[in-house]
Design an enzyme around this catalytic site. Structure first.
Site, PDB file in Angstrom:
ATOM      1  N   GLU A 262    -104.793  42.088  28.488  1.00  0.00           N
ATOM      2  CA  GLU A 262    -104.537  41.740  27.084  1.00  0.00           C
ATOM      3  C   GLU A 262    -103.254  42.465  26.702  1.00  0.00           C
ATOM      4  O   GLU A 262    -103.262  43.682  26.501  1.00  0.00           O
ATOM      5  CB  GLU A 262    -105.686  42.225  26.197  1.00  0.00           C
ATOM      6  CG  GLU A 262    -107.006  41.529  26.446  1.00  0.00           C
ATOM      7  CD  GLU A 262    -107.006  40.074  26.009  1.00  0.00           C
ATOM      8  OE1 GLU A 262    -106.089  39.651  25.283  1.00  0.00           O
ATOM      9  OE2 GLU A 262    -107.931  39.354  26.413  1.00  0.00           O
ATOM     10  N   CYS A 296    -101.307  43.511  18.279  1.00  0.00           N
ATOM     11  CA  CYS A 296    -100.703  42.697  19.341  1.00  0.00           C
ATOM     12  C   CYS A 296    -100.484  41.252  18.916  1.00  0.00           C
ATOM     13  O   CYS A 296     -99.504  40.632  19.288  1.00  0.00           O
ATOM     14  CB  CYS A 296    -101.585  42.738  20.574  1.00  0.00           C
ATOM     15  SG  CYS A 296    -103.295  42.335  20.184  1.00  0.00           S
ATOM     16  N   GLU A 474    -110.939  37.742  26.377  1.00  0.00           N
ATOM     17  CA  GLU A 474    -112.033  38.558  25.867  1.00  0.00           C
ATOM     18  C   GLU A 474    -112.771  37.732  24.831  1.00  0.00           C
ATOM     19  O   GLU A 474    -112.221  36.797  24.242  1.00  0.00           O
ATOM     20  CB  GLU A 474    -111.494  39.862  25.255  1.00  0.00           C
ATOM     21  CG  GLU A 474    -110.867  40.739  26.326  1.00  0.00           C
ATOM     22  CD  GLU A 474    -110.580  42.163  25.891  1.00  0.00           C
ATOM     23  OE1 GLU A 474    -110.029  42.357  24.787  1.00  0.00           O
ATOM     24  OE2 GLU A 474    -110.882  43.084  26.672  1.00  0.00           O
TER      25      GLU A 474
HETATM   26  P1  NAD Z   1     -99.307  51.016  27.138  1.00  0.00           P
HETATM   27  O1  NAD Z   1     -99.139  49.899  28.087  1.00  0.00           O
HETATM   28  O2  NAD Z   1     -98.277  52.044  27.073  1.00  0.00           O
HETATM   29  O3  NAD Z   1    -100.679  51.790  27.454  1.00  0.00           O
HETATM   30  C1  NAD Z   1    -101.903  51.111  27.496  1.00  0.00           C
HETATM   31  C2  NAD Z   1    -102.877  51.906  28.333  1.00  0.00           C
HETATM   32  O4  NAD Z   1    -102.477  51.864  29.686  1.00  0.00           O
HETATM   33  C3  NAD Z   1    -102.973  53.378  27.968  1.00  0.00           C
HETATM   34  O5  NAD Z   1    -104.311  53.783  28.079  1.00  0.00           O
HETATM   35  C4  NAD Z   1    -102.123  54.043  29.043  1.00  0.00           C
HETATM   36  O6  NAD Z   1    -102.473  55.376  29.304  1.00  0.00           O
HETATM   37  C5  NAD Z   1    -102.444  53.169  30.230  1.00  0.00           C
HETATM   38  N1  NAD Z   1    -101.431  53.175  31.287  1.00  0.00           N
HETATM   39  C6  NAD Z   1    -100.091  53.338  31.168  1.00  0.00           C
HETATM   40  N2  NAD Z   1     -99.500  53.227  32.373  1.00  0.00           N
HETATM   41  C7  NAD Z   1    -100.500  52.985  33.272  1.00  0.00           C
HETATM   42  C8  NAD Z   1    -100.520  52.778  34.686  1.00  0.00           C
HETATM   43  N3  NAD Z   1     -99.410  52.795  35.416  1.00  0.00           N
HETATM   44  N4  NAD Z   1    -101.711  52.557  35.288  1.00  0.00           N
HETATM   45  C9  NAD Z   1    -102.843  52.511  34.557  1.00  0.00           C
HETATM   46  N5  NAD Z   1    -102.882  52.716  33.222  1.00  0.00           N
HETATM   47  C10 NAD Z   1    -101.724  52.952  32.587  1.00  0.00           C
HETATM   48  O7  NAD Z   1     -99.578  50.314  25.735  1.00  0.00           O
HETATM   49  P2  NAD Z   1     -99.777  51.036  24.326  1.00  0.00           P
HETATM   50  O8  NAD Z   1     -98.460  51.534  23.899  1.00  0.00           O
HETATM   51  O9  NAD Z   1    -100.932  51.967  24.383  1.00  0.00           O
HETATM   52  O10 NAD Z   1    -100.249  49.805  23.424  1.00  0.00           O
HETATM   53  C11 NAD Z   1     -99.372  48.950  22.815  1.00  0.00           C
HETATM   54  C12 NAD Z   1     -99.300  47.654  23.577  1.00  0.00           C
HETATM   55  O11 NAD Z   1    -100.603  47.100  23.739  1.00  0.00           O
HETATM   56  C13 NAD Z   1     -98.507  46.605  22.845  1.00  0.00           C
HETATM   57  O12 NAD Z   1     -97.676  45.915  23.731  1.00  0.00           O
HETATM   58  C14 NAD Z   1     -99.584  45.672  22.304  1.00  0.00           C
HETATM   59  O13 NAD Z   1     -99.146  44.369  22.046  1.00  0.00           O
HETATM   60  C15 NAD Z   1    -100.601  45.738  23.357  1.00  0.00           C
HETATM   61  N6  NAD Z   1    -101.920  45.338  22.839  1.00  0.00           N
HETATM   62  C16 NAD Z   1    -102.449  44.146  23.229  1.00  0.00           C
HETATM   63  C17 NAD Z   1    -103.676  43.727  22.729  1.00  0.00           C
HETATM   64  C18 NAD Z   1    -104.274  42.403  23.150  1.00  0.00           C
HETATM   65  O14 NAD Z   1    -105.469  42.215  22.965  1.00  0.00           O
HETATM   66  N7  NAD Z   1    -103.510  41.472  23.679  1.00  0.00           N
HETATM   67  C19 NAD Z   1    -104.369  44.528  21.828  1.00  0.00           C
HETATM   68  C20 NAD Z   1    -103.793  45.743  21.451  1.00  0.00           C
HETATM   69  C21 NAD Z   1    -102.569  46.139  21.973  1.00  0.00           C
END
Ligand code: NAD
Length: 500
Positions: A262, A296, A474
């Site tokens: 997502e 998002c 989801e």
């Molecule tokens: P992010 O990608 O930086 O982090 C998301 C999660 O991934 C965190 O828990 C982080 O610790 C983990 N993570 C980071 N690198 C990783 C790796 N290499 N391996 C495994 N896990 C890793 O995102 P963010 O800044 O926390 O959230 C914002 C983003 O999430 C935005 O792009 C937003 O659009 C998206 N989002 C999408 C939805 C959806 O349902 N489509 C909902 C909410 C947020």
């Protein structure tokens, strides 16, 4: 009102004791002792330290989940549903407390977290608690002497990785269907918002969930990587950015683990000349400024028909300037701070990019750092009009309170422009013409399209993205497909022909 009075009136204590991972029904200390801080964005002060789960703690959590899987997968669905419903009941009773903790961790207005964050997660747990008993297979008759059974079986240990914008809701959107289908889960919340997933784990235990069925590991990308790479993980479900999604999918591909992603968005809202303008403006404001724009599925590219563009923008400016920015614990606050210093700096840099882009600056986009809000990560909500499709802030996901308004003339033109993005999470059409609404909705490249509404996501309907916005869905019955696998059992009732 003084800071102390405010806290007494609206919020929990601003400091908490050390937090840890939650494994097999209790807290697990980290062997390395390594820690990170979580801060309250309203004043950027430390709320508490959190111990990082290293490889050892991730191993323990996955081992606990693997052990618990044996009996959880064979627990009657009615019993799984009952436990999930009990957890949902406790979550509803403790909504105010968990919402306050979420506000402390994320800075989201208490008016939002009390109404939405916990309760929309609970809705999903209740939905899948109900669905659990209807998950069934199929019988296929193969006359004259055979039949096949299609069994729907759980996958095993699922890794859930969350983003910081809806921490407790994401933990529930992932664990609800995963557990209902008979899987166990190790969940890693985002490092910016580690608190509420732990309350969820405690409540699951209180509701009677066997130890090890839902575990929480704390940490950032390293912990996430250890989890994704663990050989005993069957599936990874991530909510996060496109960049992280690509990395996680590559890592998962090494073991051919299943993935649901997502990811981000830059969704279009199209306002046609026959739209109900007040409804459209209400939706556009919520679809850009709720949670300080950190959603998002937000509709950050607002396409408005040229015949109403100028009046629409004037009204938008007026309404946006009236939004009450403030302390997230004040129930009157409509827009709180951004989640972290790093994200605040990123959003402010995009406000600068927008101001220099040549687009018309209607309002907002400034840091607010005085009076009661001093030290917090506040930015005033911004509207830019006469935007160009290729301006950087119009193309990139900013994830902050930054709205771009674009003018259009024809239906075909606006559909092409709306689709000209690598993202495809969501979109909306505002019109009173039924045929046009459906024609355009069908042509939008997005996982969900709203007609005359925005960001409404009841548990019954699938949610997820096209293109770079994600893989899998989801919610809705579609989620069952992503948390189960199908086994075909072929039964021969006759003789096996002699071929050789
Ligand atoms: P992010 O990608 O930086 O982090 C998301 C999660 O991934 C965190 O828990 C982080 O610790 C983990 N993570 C980071 N690198 C990783 C790796 N290499 N391996 C495994 N896990 C890793 O995102 P963010 O800044 O926390 O959230 C914002 C983003 O999430 C935005 O792009 C937003 O659009 C998206 N989002 C999408 C939805 C959806 O349902 N489509 C909902 C909410 C947020």
């Amino acid at each position: 009102m003084s800071e102390k009075n405010k806290r007494e009136k609206y919020g929990p204590a601003t400091t908490l004791p050390l937090q840890q991972s939650f494994v097999a029904g209790s807290y697990l200390a980290s062997e390395s002792g390594q820690r990170f801080e979580t801060r309250h964005p309203g004043n950027d002060q430390v709320v508490c330290d959190v111990e990082v789960a290293g490889v050892r703690e991730v191993d323990c959590a996955v081992a606990a989940a693997r052990e618990a899987f044996e009996s959880w997968a064979t627990t009657p669905a009615a019993e799984r549903g009952r436990i999930l419903r009990r957890a949902a009941g406790i979550l509803r009773e403790r909504n105010a407390e968990i919402a306050a903790l979420e506000t402390l961790d994320t800075g989201k207005p208490i008016a939002e977290t009390v109404e939405v964050d916990v309760l929309t997660g609970v809705d999903v747990i209740e939905y899948f608690a109900g669905v659990a008993q209807s998950i069934h297979g199929q019988h296929i008759d193969l006359p004259p002497d055979a039949f096949a059974m299609i069994r729907r079986e759980p996958l095993g240990v699922c890794a859930g990785i969350g983003a910081w914008n809806y921490p407790v809701q994401i933990a529930m959107w992932k664990s609800g269907p995963a557990l209902a289908c008979g899987n166990t889960m190790v969940f890693k919340p985002a490092e910016q918002t580690p608190l509420t997933a732990l309350r969820l784990a405690e409540i699951y235990t209180e509701a009677g969930l066997p130890d090890g069925v839902f575990n929480v590991v704390q940490g950032a990308a390293d912990t996430g990587t250890a989890l994704v790479n663990h050989p005993d993980i069957a599936k990874v479900t991530l909510t996060g950015s496109v960049e992280t999604g690509k990395i996680v999918m590559q890592q998962a591909a090494r073991d051919l683990k299943k993935v649901t992603l997502e990811l981000g968005g830059k969704s279009p809202i199209i306002v046609f000349d026959d739209a109900n303008i007040e409804n459209a403006i209400n939706a556009v404001l919520v679809g850009n400024f709720y949670s300080s724009g950190q959603v998002c599925s937000n509709g950050t590219r607002v396409f408005v028909h040229k015949s109403l563009h100028d009046a629409f923008v004037d009204r938008l400016g007026e309404r946006t300037r009236a939004i009450r920015v403030g302390d997230p614990f004040d129930p009157e606050t409509q827009l709180g701070p951004l989640v972290s210093r790093e994200h605040y700096d990123k959003v402010l840099s995009y406000m600068q990019i927008a101001k220099k882009s040549g687009a018309r600056h209607v309002c907002g986009g400034d840091p607010i750092d005085d009076g009661d809000l001093a030290g917090g990560l506040y930015v005033s909500p911004a509207v830019f009009a006469d935007c160009g499709d290729n301006m950087q802030f119009v193309r990139d996901e900013v994830f902050g309170p930054l709205m771009a308004v674009l003018k259009f003339e024809s239906d075909d033109e606006v559909v092409d422009r709306a689709n000209a993005t690598p993202f495809g999470l969501s979109g909306a059409v505002f019109t009173s013409d039924f045929d046009r609404a459906h024609r355009v909705a069908n042509r939008l490249q997005a996982g969900i399209v709203w007609i005359n509404d925005y960001n409404v996501t009841p548990p019954e309907i699938p949610f997820g993205g096209y293109k770079h916005s994600g893989i899998g869905r989801e919610n809705g019955l579609q989620a069952i497909e992503h948390y189960t696998q199908v086994k075909t059992i072929y039964a021969n009732l006759g003789d096996v022909p002699r071929t050789y």
